[in-house]
Scaffold this motif. Structure first.
Motif, PDB file in Angstrom:
ATOM      1  N   ARG A   1    -108.647   9.763  42.159  1.00  0.00           N
ATOM      2  CA  ARG A   1    -109.179   9.670  40.802  1.00  0.00           C
ATOM      3  C   ARG A   1    -109.262   8.223  40.327  1.00  0.00           C
ATOM      4  O   ARG A   1    -109.660   7.965  39.202  1.00  0.00           O
TER       5      ARG A   1
ATOM      6  N   GLN B   1    -124.367  14.395  34.704  1.00  0.00           N
ATOM      7  CA  GLN B   1    -123.677  14.616  33.420  1.00  0.00           C
ATOM      8  C   GLN B   1    -124.669  14.599  32.261  1.00  0.00           C
ATOM      9  O   GLN B   1    -124.586  15.394  31.333  1.00  0.00           O
TER      10      GLN B   1
ATOM     11  N   ASN C   1    -104.613  14.294  35.592  1.00  0.00           N
ATOM     12  CA  ASN C   1    -105.361  13.089  35.923  1.00  0.00           C
ATOM     13  C   ASN C   1    -104.461  11.853  35.907  1.00  0.00           C
ATOM     14  O   ASN C   1    -104.171  11.303  34.861  1.00  0.00           O
TER      15      ASN C   1
ATOM     16  N   GLY D   1    -113.017  16.419  39.490  1.00  0.00           N
ATOM     17  CA  GLY D   1    -113.285  14.992  39.359  1.00  0.00           C
ATOM     18  C   GLY D   1    -114.720  14.659  39.003  1.00  0.00           C
ATOM     19  O   GLY D   1    -115.094  13.492  38.904  1.00  0.00           O
ATOM     20  N   SER D   2    -115.559  15.671  38.783  1.00  0.00           N
ATOM     21  CA  SER D   2    -116.968  15.395  38.494  1.00  0.00           C
ATOM     22  C   SER D   2    -117.178  14.932  37.049  1.00  0.00           C
ATOM     23  O   SER D   2    -118.265  14.520  36.681  1.00  0.00           O
ATOM     24  N   GLY D   3    -116.138  15.010  36.233  1.00  0.00           N
ATOM     25  CA  GLY D   3    -116.238  14.500  34.870  1.00  0.00           C
ATOM     26  C   GLY D   3    -116.694  15.538  33.860  1.00  0.00           C
ATOM     27  O   GLY D   3    -117.620  15.314  33.066  1.00  0.00           O
ATOM     28  N   LYS D   4    -116.027  16.672  33.850  1.00  0.00           N
ATOM     29  CA  LYS D   4    -116.378  17.721  32.898  1.00  0.00           C
ATOM     30  C   LYS D   4    -115.813  17.424  31.507  1.00  0.00           C
ATOM     31  O   LYS D   4    -116.399  17.794  30.497  1.00  0.00           O
ATOM     32  N   THR D   5    -114.671  16.729  31.491  1.00  0.00           N
ATOM     33  CA  THR D   5    -113.984  16.522  30.225  1.00  0.00           C
ATOM     34  C   THR D   5    -114.831  15.761  29.214  1.00  0.00           C
ATOM     35  O   THR D   5    -114.867  16.089  28.033  1.00  0.00           O
TER      36      THR D   5
ATOM     37  N   PHE E   1    -117.480   3.980  30.538  1.00  0.00           N
ATOM     38  CA  PHE E   1    -118.365   4.139  31.696  1.00  0.00           C
ATOM     39  C   PHE E   1    -119.678   4.739  31.205  1.00  0.00           C
ATOM     40  O   PHE E   1    -119.764   5.224  30.075  1.00  0.00           O
ATOM     41  N   SER E   2    -120.719   4.683  32.064  1.00  0.00           N
ATOM     42  CA  SER E   2    -121.929   5.381  31.651  1.00  0.00           C
ATOM     43  C   SER E   2    -121.999   6.712  32.383  1.00  0.00           C
ATOM     44  O   SER E   2    -121.528   6.844  33.508  1.00  0.00           O
TER      45      SER E   2
ATOM     46  N   ARG F   1    -116.400   6.538  43.874  1.00  0.00           N
ATOM     47  CA  ARG F   1    -115.278   7.328  44.389  1.00  0.00           C
ATOM     48  C   ARG F   1    -115.255   7.261  45.901  1.00  0.00           C
ATOM     49  O   ARG F   1    -116.273   7.454  46.546  1.00  0.00           O
TER      50      ARG F   1
HETATM   51  P1  ADP Z   1    -112.906  17.172  36.045  1.00  0.00           P
HETATM   52  O1  ADP Z   1    -114.342  17.496  36.171  1.00  0.00           O
HETATM   53  O2  ADP Z   1    -112.142  17.489  37.299  1.00  0.00           O
HETATM   54  O3  ADP Z   1    -112.268  17.753  34.821  1.00  0.00           O
HETATM   55  P2  ADP Z   1    -112.433  14.706  34.669  1.00  0.00           P
HETATM   56  O4  ADP Z   1    -113.275  15.036  33.522  1.00  0.00           O
HETATM   57  O5  ADP Z   1    -110.954  14.767  34.505  1.00  0.00           O
HETATM   58  O6  ADP Z   1    -112.834  15.595  35.920  1.00  0.00           O
HETATM   59  O7  ADP Z   1    -112.875  13.276  35.200  1.00  0.00           O
HETATM   60  C1  ADP Z   1    -112.210  12.641  36.256  1.00  0.00           C
HETATM   61  C2  ADP Z   1    -112.138  11.146  36.013  1.00  0.00           C
HETATM   62  O8  ADP Z   1    -113.441  10.569  36.080  1.00  0.00           O
HETATM   63  C3  ADP Z   1    -111.604  10.778  34.638  1.00  0.00           C
HETATM   64  O9  ADP Z   1    -110.708   9.707  34.778  1.00  0.00           O
HETATM   65  C4  ADP Z   1    -112.854  10.382  33.862  1.00  0.00           C
HETATM   66  O10 ADP Z   1    -112.556   9.447  32.851  1.00  0.00           O
HETATM   67  C5  ADP Z   1    -113.721   9.778  34.939  1.00  0.00           C
HETATM   68  N1  ADP Z   1    -115.153   9.826  34.695  1.00  0.00           N
HETATM   69  C6  ADP Z   1    -115.849  10.862  34.156  1.00  0.00           C
HETATM   70  N2  ADP Z   1    -117.160  10.602  34.113  1.00  0.00           N
HETATM   71  C7  ADP Z   1    -117.323   9.369  34.649  1.00  0.00           C
HETATM   72  C8  ADP Z   1    -118.449   8.521  34.873  1.00  0.00           C
HETATM   73  N3  ADP Z   1    -119.689   8.901  34.560  1.00  0.00           N
HETATM   74  N4  ADP Z   1    -118.227   7.322  35.444  1.00  0.00           N
HETATM   75  C9  ADP Z   1    -116.981   6.956  35.782  1.00  0.00           C
HETATM   76  N5  ADP Z   1    -115.880   7.682  35.591  1.00  0.00           N
HETATM   77  C10 ADP Z   1    -116.039   8.875  35.018  1.00  0.00           C
END
Ligand code: ADP
Ligand code: MG
Length: 684
Positions: free
Chosen positions: A573, A264, A544, A290-294, A258-259, A442
Motif C-alpha cells: 500500500r 476512479q 491501511n 487497494g484500488s481506491g474505493k474509499t 493525488f489525482s 504500485r
Molecule cells: P480499497 O479499494 O482497498 O478500499 P483504499 O481506498 O484504502 O483501497 O486505497 C488504498 C490506498 O491508495 C490509500 O492509501 C489511498 O489513499 C490510495 N489511493 C487511492 N486512490 C489513489 C490514487 N488515485 N492515486 C494514488 N493513491 C491513491
C-alpha cells in the motif's frame, strides 16, 4: 395454521418405523420434523432402468444385471480371518464373480440355480469380471429396478434403510395440500406438490424427475423472491428519492494529495449522475483491494453534505470503522464538516449527546459499525448510506431504514465480486460500477508459498524487512492452541516469535481482546511503535498501513483464496516492494493448486473465479451472510433462468394482489412468512 402444517411439524417419530434410535441419526443430519424428512431430497439417482448383459459390465462403472447362480463357494481370507463368499453368476452373454466379504451371513441367502438381480460397480481382478457387495434381489422390485434415489447418510445408516424410511414417509404425501396459488401453477405449467414430492424421491421416469425438480426449485425461489419483493415495495412506498446538488466536486478533488485514476473518475461520474437524479439509487462499487474505493465514498459524502444531507458510513469491524474515521477527517480537514464516530464501545453519555446532534442535523457524517443504523439512531435528513467491505447490508437493513421513513441513496463498496444472480435477488435494482485499475506506481506484491518445514525462511524475510524499518503482519487461524489440531495459534506464535524477533516490538491482536486494547494496539502499529503484529483474520479487511511490507500467513491452506487475497491486500500500500509469504502445512493437491494461483496472480477477480471453481458455489458464497434464507434445492448459480421466470411470476402475482390477501394466495403467504420468520427486522 391449517393445511396440515401441524402434521408436517411433528417429530419424525410420528412416522411408523422410526423409533428414538433412528430418529437420533436423522437428527444428526438436521432432520427433525416430518416435513424436513419429506423435503430432504436425494443427492443423486442410480440409473437402474435397464438390465445389462454381463459382457457389457465395465470396469468401475455401475450396472444392473440379471443372472443365474451356477456355483457358490467360500474361501478364507487369511490376513483378517474373514471368509469370502463368491458366486459364479451367468446370463446368456457371459459370467461374472459376485463377491461378499462376510460369508456366513450371505451363505444362507443365495440358492444355486436361482436367478437374481444384482446392482453394483463392475471391476476386473486377475482378468476376471467381478462385482463386490452389490445390491441384490430375486425380483425386479421398485427398490431394485428403475431410478433409485441416493440419499445423504450418517454413520450407522445404510442407503437401503434410508430408502425404506423415505418410502414410508411418502404414504403421508397425500396429507399435504397444494400451497402455490393455482394461477401460479397454471401460468408456469408447474406440477402439483404431491406429484413433485413423489417424483423427486421415487421418479418413474427422467421426465417426471425433471418436472418435479423444476417445480421445487421454482417454489423455493418463488417464496424467497416474492417475500423480498414485498419487503422492497415497503421500502419503495412513499417519497421519491433525493436529487443531490449538481454543484461541482472539484473543490474536494483538487485538494487531494493525488489525482484520481481514469477508472476512479469513471465510477465517480456514474455515481454522481444517479445521485443527481431523483430516482433512488443503489450502487455497488467493486474494485480490487487497494484500488481506491474509499476516496470514491468520500466524493459521495461530499456531494451529500453540500446538498445539505447527512451521510453515514458503516464498516464491518470497529477497527476498520475507526480507520475510516481518521481517513475521512483527513480528507475533509479543509472543510467545515462535522464527522463523528459511533460504536457499541462509545460511553452512554457521549452517545446521548451524539444522538441529539444527529437528530438536530448538526452532524454531517457519522462513521461506525452497524450501530449507526440501529433503532435509537435518528437522523434529521439522512441522504446517503455507504457500507464498506461487506455485503450483509441487504434488503433487511434497507427495510429497517425505510421503516424510519428514510430512503437514502445506497453505496456498497466491495472487493469481493458478487455473482450476478445473488445481486439480482438482493438488490434487483442494483447498479454496478467497477474500478478496474490500481493507482499508479504500485509494485506487484511478491507472493511465495512455503511448506511449513521451511517456515523459518518466512521469518528471516520478516527480519530483513523490519531491519530496514518496515513492518509486518503475521496471521494465524486460531487464537489459542487447541489439543485436537496442530494448526497454529496467535498465542503460541507470539511465544515463539518474541524470542526470534527479540530486538523488535512484537504484539498480538485478536477478537477476544477488549475493544480499547485492540484500538491501542492498532494505533501503536500505525505509529510504528509496534513492528510486527501477530493477528487472527481480524485484520483481513480494509486496514491501511502503507509502511507494512510483509504479510506472513500460517496454515494458509485453511483460508479461502478470496480471503488470502484480502490478507495480501494489507501490504503493498506504499512505495516499497512488498511480500506475501504463505506457509502451508498440507500436501494435498487442492491446497497446492490454490497456493500456485496465489503466486501467479494479483488479480482479485481472477482469484475469486478460481476459488469459485475449486470450492464450488456453496462454500464460496454461503447465502447466510447475506441475510437471506438458505436455499436447499435451488442454486443461485445454476438456476438463473428459473429465477428470471420466478421474478416475472412474482411481479404478476403481486400486481394482482400486493399483500397476498386473496384466498388462492393465502397459503403461499403463510409459507413466505415462515421462511422469513427467522430473519431479523423482517415482517411482511
Ligand atoms: P480499497 O479499494 O482497498 O478500499 P483504499 O481506498 O484504502 O483501497 O486505497 C488504498 C490506498 O491508495 C490509500 O492509501 C489511498 O489513499 C490510495 N489511493 C487511492 N486512490 C489513489 C490514487 N488515485 N492515486 C494514488 N493513491 C491513491
Ligand atoms: Mg477499503
Amino acid at each position: 395454521m391449517d393445511f396440515n402444517e401441524d402434521f408436517l411439524q411433528k417429530p419424525i417419530t410420528a412416522i411408523k418405523g422410526i423409533g428414538p434410535k433412528k430418529a437420533d441419526k436423522f437428527n444428526k443430519m438436521g432432520i427433525h420434523s416430518v416435513k424436513e424428512l419429506l423435503y430432504s431430497f436425494p443427492r443423486d439417482y442410480e440409473d437402474r432402468r435397464n438390465v445389462k448383459p454381463i459382457t457389457e459390465v465395465l470396469d468401475n462403472e455401475p450396472a444392473l444385471i440379471l443372472g443365474k447362480v451356477i456355483k457358490i463357494s467360500k474361501s478364507n481370507f487369511v490376513r483378517n480371518r474373514k471368509q469370502i463368499l463368491s458366486l459364479w453368476v451367468e446370463d446368456d452373454s457371459g459370467k461374472i464373480d459376485i463377491i461378499f466379504f462376510n460369508a456366513t451371513y450371505y451363505l444362507k441367502t443365495f440358492e444355486r440355480g436361482k436367478s437374481y438381480y444384482f446392482y453394483g460397480k463392475g471391476s476386473f481382478s486377475h482378468g476376471k469380471k467381478q462385482m463386490v457387495h452389490p445390491d441384490f434381489s430375486e425380483t425386479d422390485t421398485e427398490e431394485m429396478k428403475g431410478l433409485i434415489p441416493v440419499y445423504p447418510l450418517t454413520e450407522g445408516m445404510t442407503q437401503n434403510e434410508r430408502r425404506k424410511i423415505q418410502r414410508k414417509v411418502m404414504l403421508h404425501v397425500e396429507e399435504i395440500d397444494e400451497y402455490l396459488p393455482s394461477k401460479t401453477l397454471s401460468r408456469n405449467r408447474l406440477c402439483g406438490i404431491q406429484y413433485a414430492l413423489e417424483a423427486i424421491h421415487f421418479p418413474n421416469t427422467l421426465e417426471s424427475l425433471k418436472e418435479a425438480r423444476y417445480r421445487l426449485v421454482f417454489e423455493e425461489l418463488f417464496f424467497l423472491q416474492t417475500g423480498l419483493f414485498m419487503i422492497k415495495s415497503k421500502i419503495q412506498t412513499g417519497k421519491a428519492g433525493f436529487a443531490f446538488s449538481k454543484e461541482s466536486v472539484d473543490p474536494f478533488i483538487s485538494q487531494l494529495p493525488f489525482s484520481l485514476t481514469i477508472s476512479q473518475q469513471k465510477v465517480m461520474d456514474e455515481m454522481s449522475k444517479d445521485m443527481e437524479s431523483s430516482k433512488v439509487t443503489n450502487r455497488l462499487i467493486q474494485g480490487d483491494v487497494g484500488s481506491g474505493k474509499t476516496v470514491i465514498a468520500a466524493v459521495a459524502v461530499y456531494k451529500a453534505v453540500i446538498s445539505s444531507y447527512q451521510a453515514v458510513l458503516m464498516a464491518p469491524t470497529e477497527i476498520l470503522a475507526r480507520q475510516h474515521f481518521e481517513t475521512f477527517k483527513e480528507f475533509f480537514k479543509s472543510f467545515s464538516f462535522r464527522i463523528e464516530f459511533l460504536s457499541k464501545s462509545i460511553p452512554l453519555k457521549e452517545k446521548r449527546q451524539l444522538f441529539l446532534d444527529l437528530q438536530s442535523g448538526k452532524i454531517d457524517l457519522l462513521i461506525g459499525t452497524h450501530a449507526v443504523i440501529q433503532e435509537n439512531v435518528v437522523f434529521q435528513k439522512l441522504g446517503l448510506v455507504i457500507t464498506d467491505e461487506q455485503h450483509r447490508f441487504g434488503v433487511n437493513q434497507r427495510a429497517a431504514l425505510a421503516e424510519k421513513g428514510l430512503r437514502p441513496e445506497v453505496l456498497v463498496m466491495t472487493a469481493t465480486p458478487i455473482p450476478r444472480t445473488l445481486a439480482l435477488i438482493l438488490y434487483g435494482d442494483l447498479d454496478i460500477s467497477l474500478i478496474t485499475e490500481l493507482p499508479p506506481g504500485r509494485k506487484d506484491i511478491k507472493t511465495n508459498s512455503i511448506p511449513s518445514s521451511d517456515r523459518l525462511k518466512a521469518y528471516e524475510r520478516v527480519l530483513e524487512e523490519v531491519g530496514k524499518g518496515r513492518q509486518a503482519y503475521i496471521v494465524a487461524p486460531l487464537i489459542e492452541d487447541s489439543e485436537s489440531s496442530d494448526v497454529k495459534s496467535v498465542e503460541s506464535l507470539y511465544d515463539e516469535l518474541k524470542i526470534f524477533f527479540k530486538d523488535h516490538k512484537v504484539a498480538v491482536i485478536h477478537g477476544n481482546l477488549k475493544q480499547a486494547e485492540k484500538e491501542k494496539l492498532m494505533d501503536c502499529f500505525i505509529k510504528e511503535e509496534i513492528h510486527i503484529l501477530i493477528s487472527t483474520v481480524l485484520i483481513e479487511v480494509g486496514i491501511n498501513v502503507p509502511n507494512a511490507t510483509v504479510m506472513v500467513v500460517e496454515n494458509s491452506e485453511r483460508f479461502g483464496l478470496a480471503q488470502l487475497h484480502q490478507l495480501r491486500g494489507r501490504v503493498g500500500r506504499g512505495a516499497h516492494q512488498s511480500y506475501c509469504l504463505l506457509i502451508f502445512a498440507s500436501n494435498n493437491e487442492i491446497a497446492k493448486e490454490r497456493m500456485s494461483i496465489m503466486e501467479e496472480t494479483n488479480n482479485g477477480f481472477l482469484i475469486a473465479e478460481k476459488d469459485l471453481d475449486i470450492r464450488g458455489p456453496g462454500e464460496f458464497f454461503g447465502t447466510r451472510q447475506h441475510g437471506i434464507p438458505e436455499l436447499k434445492t435451488a442454486n443461485l448459480f445454476k438456476h438463473i433462468r428459473i429465477l428470471k421466470q420466478v421474478q416475472v411470476e412474482s411481479n404478476i402475482l403481486l400486481g394482482e394482489d400486493p399483500f397476498l390477501l386473496q384466498e388462492d394466495n393465502e397459503k403461499a403467504k403463510v409459507r413466505i412468512a415462515l421462511l422469513f420468520k427467522k430473519m431479523d427486522n423482517f415482517s411482511i
